[in-house]
Design an enzyme around this catalytic site. Structure first.
Site, short mmCIF file in Angstrom:
data_model
loop_
_atom_site.label_atom_id
_atom_site.label_comp_id
_atom_site.label_asym_id
_atom_site.label_seq_id
_atom_site.Cartn_x
_atom_site.Cartn_y
_atom_site.Cartn_z
CG HIS A 154 4.41 3.91 -8.41
ND1 HIS A 154 3.43 4.12 -7.53
CD2 HIS A 154 4.93 2.83 -7.98
CE1 HIS A 154 3.22 3.32 -6.41
NE2 HIS A 154 4.41 2.35 -6.52
CB CYS A 175 2.29 6.39 -4.89
SG CYS A 175 2.28 7.33 -6.11
CG ASP A 220 5.08 0.05 -3.89
OD1 ASP A 220 4.26 0.64 -2.94
OD2 ASP A 220 4.96 0.18 -5.14
CB CYS A 270 -24.03 18.76 -0.21
SG CYS A 270 -22.49 18.84 0.10
#
Length: 633
Positions: free
Chosen positions: A315, A288, A332, A265
Site C-alpha cells: 500500500h 493506490c 491517505d 463479449c
C-alpha cells in the site's frame, strides 16, 4: 493575504517588469538563506535605486515581502531574525513556480499575461496523451546489490519526479485553489470558535492543515477515480483481470499493462498502470499507486514538503509536513483520511515490517510511526541488518543534498532529528484507531468532522393550511441534496443540504461514491454507534384538517445492517418495515404535529458503518427517494 493574491497583482503589470521583479525577489531571498544571520541582507533601504525603481513600483512586490516576513518602517523593510527560514523557502518556491511558467515557452507570453492570476502554463488539460511530454529521469548508477536496498535507491531516485517544475505547474493549474482556500478558512474559523467556546486554548492549527483536508476531500470526491477493472471498450460491460500484456504496441509510456476480459463479449480491454505524473494528471484514475503519486505531486505543487510513502505489504500513501505542528502528517488520499497512521496495523490488520518515505530531498524509514508494536516489527525486518539500512539512508540523503544550500541542509537535519525523537516513542492505539477514526487533540479531531460544532438545527417544517386546496408535499433529492416544499403541485420553497431541514441528527452524513456513482445517507465513517436523523412537521392554522399522511421512504441494508423508521403523532406510533418504500394512513386525522425518525445500526466488519443506508440513488437519478404528503379535508 496569500501567494494566489500576489500572483493576481503581478498579472496587473507589464510582463517584463513583473519578470524582473520576481528575479530580484528570488535573489533577495536566496541571499538571506545563504547568510541567515547577516543583517545587511535582512535590511532593504527604500531609497535604494533597485528597490525604489525596479521593485516597489511593481504591483504585488510589497505583498510578497510581507508574505515572507519583512516588516515595513519609514525608511526600511526589515526581516526579523525570529522569522523561520521555512517561510523564506516557501516564498522562494512560489516565486520559482511563477517564474517557470513564463520560461517554458517564450512564444506564448501574451497568452500567459491573460491568465496571470495563477502561475500555470495552460488553462486546460491536454486532450491527448500524444501531446504530453513524459518526464525523463536522469540515469541511475546502481550502488547496492541487496534487492531491498536497491529498491530503496530506485524509488528514492524516482522521487525526483515530484520536483519537476513544469509538472508542478500543470498540477497546480488543475486545483480549484480559490474555492478550497475559502472552505479551509471557514473550517479554520469554526475550529477557533469551537476552541474558544469550550476553553480548549490555542488549537495550534494553521490554514495549511485545513487546506490539506479540503484538498484530500476534493481529490477523492471530484478529481481522481478508482479502477478495479475498466469497463469493456467494445460493449461497455463488466470485465475482470486476465493477465499482463507483453504486446509492445500497448507498452507505451509504461512497462505494465493489464488486460481485462469482458464478461459479456469476452473482448480484452487494456489498463495501463502509469507512473508518469504528467500522464496521470490526464487520465486521473487508477489504484493506490496512481492516487498516492498524483496526490503527492499536488501537495508539492502547493509548495508543501510532501513525500511518497511505501509499505512493503503493498500500500502507498502520502505524508505532508505541518509547519504549525512541526511534524509529518499521514495522508491517505484513497480513504480521504489524515493523521491516522495506526489505522493500517490496528484497523486494517496489516503486518507492518518496512515503511519508507521518499521525497526529492530525503529518504526516511518511518515504520515506527505506523506500528504500536516496535519489538514485534523489529523481529520481522530480515531483508537487511538495521545498521545496513541506516548506513544506506545516510549515504543516499548525503548524496542528494550535496548541492543544497547550507541553510537548507541545516533545516533538514534539525527536522530529521525532531522526527527521530518522535519515532522512538511507541504509541498505543485507542478506540478511534480500532474504528478507523483519527486520534489526537479535540481541536484536531474537529477538523475531520468527528465533533459536532453546534447544536442540531432544530428545523421544523411549518405546514400552513391557509392557502392549501388539497395537499402539501415535502420531498428530498439525495442527488441534488435539496428539499422541496410543494403546495398543490406548486413548489413554494426549497432548502439545500440534508441536515439543514432535519430537527435532529447524530452520527450520520451524506456519502457520495464517485467510483460507483451512488449517493446516500449513512453513518459517520468508522462509527460503530447508531446513527439517527429526525424530521418534524407542524400543521398550522385551522383552515383545513389533516386527513391522510403518505410517506415514501427508501432504504437499503447490507450484511446485518438495519434501518428502523418510525412515525410519531401524539399517541400514535407506526414503524415502516425495513425495505418497505411506501406507507399511507388516515389515522393522522386532525393531528397537528408529526415526527419521522430513522435509526441506522448493525453491519459487519470495518465497513459496518456503510451497511445501513437511506435514499441510495444513482448520481444520474432525478427521483425523490424521500417524500411526505399531507392530504387535507
Amino acid at each position: 493575504m496569500s501567494y494566489e493574491e500576489m500572483f493576481e497583482k503581478l498579472g496587473e503589470n507589464p510582463i517584463e517588469s513583473a519578470k524582473e521583479a520576481v528575479r530580484l525577489l528570488i535573489k533577495i531571498v536566496e541571499n538571506i538563506l545563504k547568510n541567515p544571520k547577516d543583517l545587511k541582507f535582512r535590511t532593504l533601504q527604500k531609497n535604494n535605486p533597485t528597490l525604489s525603481k525596479k521593485l516597489l513600483p511593481v504591483a504585488g512586490v510589497q505583498m510578497c515581502l510581507e508574505l515572507v516576513g519583512f516588516q515595513e518602517s519609514n525608511e526600511y523593510f526589515t526581516l526579523p531574525l525570529s522569522i523561520p527560514l521555512s517561510k523564506l523557502e516557501e516564498g522562494k518556491d512560489a516565486l520559482c513556480v511563477w517564474k517557470e511558467a513564463f520560461q517554458v515557452d517564450n512564444g506564448k507570453t501574451n497568452e500567459r499575461q491573460k491568465m496571470a492570476s495563477t502561475p500555470s502554463v495552460q488553462n486546460k488539460v491536454e486532450n491527448s496523451l500524444e501531446k504530453i511530454t513524459p518526464f525523463v529521469l536522469p540515469p541511475l548508477v546502481r550502488l547496492y546489490a541487496n534487492p531491498f536496498l536497491h529498491q530503496v535507491e530506485v524509488i528514492f531516485h524516482e522521487a525526483l519526479r515530484f520536483e519537476d517544475k513544469n509538472t508542478q505547474i500543470r498540477a497546480r493549474n488543475l486545483i480549484p485553489l480559490q474555492k478550497l482556500e475559502k472552505l479551509a478558512q471557514e473550517r479554520l474559523r469554526t475550529i477557533q470558535e469551537y476552541a474558544k467556546k469550550n476553553h480548549l486554548g490555542d488549537p495550534n492549527i494553521s490554514i495549511q492543515e485545513t487546506l490539506l483536508l479540503e484538498l484530500l476531500a476534493w481529490f477523492k470526491e471530484d478529481f481522481f477515480s478508482w479502477v478495479d477493472s475498466p469497463d469493456c471498450e467494445q460493449c461497455g460491460g463488466k470485465s475482470a483481470f486476465s493477465h499482463m500484456s507483453t504486446d509492445p504496441k500497448l507498452l507505451v509510456y509504461t512497462n505494465r499493462v493489464e488486460l481485462h476480459r469482458c464478461q459479456s463479449c469476452h473482448t480484452f480491454t487494456p489498463f495501463p498502470r502509469y507512473t508518469d505524473m504528467n500522464i496521470l494528471l490526464e487520465t486521473r484514475r487508477g489504484r493506490c499507486g496512481e492516487w498516492a503519486n498524483t496526490f503527492t505531486l499536488l501537495c508539492r505543487s502547493l509548495g508543501w514538503d510532501a513525500r511518497f510513502v511505501m509499505d512493503e505489504t503493498d500500500h502507498v500513501w502520502t505524508e505532508v509536513y505541518s509547519i504549525a505542528q512541526q511534524r509529518w502528517l499521514h495522508c491517505d488520499p484513497c480513504e480521504n483520511i489524515c493523521d491516522q497512521p495506526l489505522m493500517y496495523e490496528t484497523g486494517w490488520k496489516k503486518t507492518v515490517s518496512y515503511v519508507m518515505a521518499y521525497s526529492g530531498e530525503e529518504v526516511q524509514d518511518v515504520t515506527w510511526r505506523y506500528t504500536c508494536h516496535h519489538k514485534e516489527v523489529l523481529k520481522r525486518r530480515t531483508k537487511c541488518t538495521e545498521n545496513e539500512l541506516v548506513d544506506v539512508l545516510l549515504k543516499l540523503r548525503e548524496k542528494r543534498q550535496m548541492v543544497f544550500s547550507e541553510s537548507r541542509k541545516n533545516y533538514l537535519r534539525r527536522r530529521l532529528l525532531m522526527e527521530l525523537v518522535e519515532l522512538m516513542n511507541e504509541k498505543k492505539p485507542g478506540e478511534c484507531d480500532n474504528k478507523g477514526r483519527v486520534s489526537g487533540s479535540e481541536a484536531w479531531r474537529l477538523q475531520r468532522g468527528e465533533i459536532q460544532t453546534s447544536e442540531p438545527s432544530r428545523f421544523i417544517w411549518k405546514i400552513d393550511t391557509k392557502n392549501v386546496k388539497e395537499r402539501v408535499c415535502v420531498r428530498y433529492s439525495a442527488v441534488r441534496d435539496k428539499y422541496e416544499y410543494i403546495v398543490d403541485n406548486d413548489v413554494r420553497k426549497t432548502v439545500d443540504n440534508w441536515n439543514a431541514a432535519a430537527v435532529d441528527h447524530s452520527n450520520v452524513f451524506r456519502k457520495v461514491e464517485k467510483d460507483w456513482k451512488k449517493v446516500y445517507i449513512t453513518r459517520t465513517e468508522g462509527c460503530s454507534e447508531e446513527g439517527r436523523i429526525c424530521w418534524r412537521f407542524d400543521v398550522e392554522g385551522d383552515f383545513k384538517i389533516l386527513d391522510t399522511v403518505i410517506v415514501d421512504f427508501s432504504s437499503e441494508t447490507f450484511e446485518n445492517g438495519r434501518v428502523c423508521t418510525q412515525i410519531f403523532a401524539a399517541d400514535l406510533q407506526f414503524e415502516i418495515p425495513n425495505g418497505q418504500r411506501h406507507f399511507s394512513s388516515d389515522e393522522f386525522n386532525g393531528k397537528k404535529s408529526i415526527t419521522i425518525q430513522s435509526t441506522l445500526s448493525g453491519g459487519k466488519g470495518d465497513m459496518a458503518w456503510q451497511h445501513a443506508q437511506l435514499f441510495r440513488e444513482s448520481l444520474t437519478s432525478d427521483d425523490f427517494p424521500f417524500s411526505v404528503t399531507f392530504i387535507f379535508k
